[in-house]
Design a protein around this motif. Structure first.
Motif, short mmCIF file in Angstrom:
data_model
loop_
_atom_site.label_atom_id
_atom_site.label_comp_id
_atom_site.label_asym_id
_atom_site.label_seq_id
_atom_site.Cartn_x
_atom_site.Cartn_y
_atom_site.Cartn_z
N GLY A 212 0.82 -1.21 0.00
CA GLY A 212 0.00 0.00 0.00
C GLY A 212 0.85 1.26 0.00
N LEU A 213 1.90 1.27 0.81
CA LEU A 213 2.81 2.41 0.83
C LEU A 213 3.64 2.48 -0.45
N TRP A 214 3.94 1.33 -1.01
CA TRP A 214 4.77 1.30 -2.22
C TRP A 214 4.03 1.84 -3.43
N LYS A 215 2.73 1.96 -3.33
CA LYS A 215 1.95 2.47 -4.45
C LYS A 215 2.32 3.90 -4.82
N VAL A 216 3.19 4.54 -4.06
CA VAL A 216 3.65 5.87 -4.44
C VAL A 216 4.41 5.79 -5.77
N MET A 217 4.57 4.58 -6.25
CA MET A 217 5.21 4.38 -7.56
C MET A 217 4.54 5.25 -8.61
N LYS A 218 3.25 5.50 -8.46
CA LYS A 218 2.53 6.36 -9.41
C LYS A 218 3.21 7.72 -9.50
N ALA A 219 3.70 8.22 -8.37
CA ALA A 219 4.39 9.51 -8.38
C ALA A 219 5.67 9.44 -9.20
N VAL A 220 6.35 8.30 -9.15
CA VAL A 220 7.57 8.12 -9.95
C VAL A 220 7.21 8.13 -11.44
N LEU A 221 6.11 7.47 -11.80
CA LEU A 221 5.68 7.45 -13.20
C LEU A 221 5.26 8.83 -13.67
N ILE A 222 4.64 9.60 -12.79
CA ILE A 222 4.27 10.98 -13.14
C ILE A 222 5.54 11.79 -13.39
N LYS A 223 6.51 11.65 -12.50
CA LYS A 223 7.77 12.38 -12.65
C LYS A 223 8.46 12.02 -13.96
N ASN A 224 8.39 10.75 -14.35
CA ASN A 224 9.04 10.30 -15.59
C ASN A 224 8.16 10.48 -16.82
N LYS A 225 7.03 11.15 -16.64
CA LYS A 225 6.12 11.46 -17.74
C LYS A 225 5.62 10.22 -18.46
N CYS A 226 5.30 9.19 -17.69
CA CYS A 226 4.77 7.97 -18.30
C CYS A 226 3.57 7.42 -17.54
N VAL A 227 2.90 8.28 -16.77
CA VAL A 227 1.76 7.82 -15.99
C VAL A 227 0.57 7.45 -16.88
N GLU A 228 0.49 8.03 -18.07
CA GLU A 228 -0.59 7.68 -19.01
C GLU A 228 -0.60 6.19 -19.31
N GLU A 229 0.57 5.56 -19.21
CA GLU A 229 0.70 4.13 -19.49
C GLU A 229 -0.16 3.30 -18.55
N LEU A 230 -0.43 3.80 -17.34
CA LEU A 230 -1.25 3.06 -16.39
C LEU A 230 -2.66 2.80 -16.91
N LYS A 231 -3.11 3.63 -17.82
CA LYS A 231 -4.45 3.48 -18.39
C LYS A 231 -4.53 2.32 -19.36
N GLY A 232 -3.41 1.88 -19.87
CA GLY A 232 -3.40 0.87 -20.92
C GLY A 232 -3.38 1.55 -22.26
N GLU A 233 -2.79 0.89 -23.24
CA GLU A 233 -2.60 1.51 -24.55
C GLU A 233 -3.91 1.95 -25.19
N ALA A 234 -4.96 1.16 -25.05
CA ALA A 234 -6.25 1.49 -25.67
C ALA A 234 -6.86 2.77 -25.11
N GLN A 235 -6.54 3.10 -23.86
CA GLN A 235 -7.11 4.28 -23.20
C GLN A 235 -6.22 5.52 -23.30
N MET A 236 -5.04 5.36 -23.88
CA MET A 236 -4.11 6.48 -23.99
C MET A 236 -4.60 7.47 -25.05
N PRO A 237 -4.19 8.72 -24.95
CA PRO A 237 -4.65 9.73 -25.92
C PRO A 237 -4.34 9.32 -27.36
#
Length: 80
Positions: free
Chosen positions: A16-41
């Motif tokens: 649960g605490l490790w889920k801050v990984m989302k912040a790392v993905l935001i920092k690396n400008k790849c958080v959109e990937e969490l949506k899956g390719e079909a949901q990406m812009p």
């Protein structure tokens, strides 16, 4: 740049605490990937989507402990 530390996820620490990984993905400008390719812009090219996936997978793998890393190293996308 800023320095940040994230405890590697080992399978026995608090995921649960490790889920801050989302912040790392935001920092690396790849958080959109969490949506899956079909949901990406639709404005993103296939190459951009692939690069974003690679960044996300790399960031996640670098934050895993050895045992967990061995279990997921063969995965090719962040959702897996």
């Amino acid at each position: 740049g800023s320095k940040w530390d994230i405890e590697k996820f080992t399978g026995s620490n608090d995921f649960g605490l490790w889920k801050v990984m989302k912040a790392v993905l935001i920092k690396n400008k790849c958080v959109e990937e969490l949506k899956g390719e079909a949901q990406m812009p639709a404005s993103l090219s296939a190459v951009e989507k692939s690069e974003m996936n690679d960044k996300a997978v790399g960031a996640i793998i670098l934050c895993l402990g050895d045992k967990v890393m061995r279990e997921v190293a063969k995965e090719t996308n962040d959702a897996a």
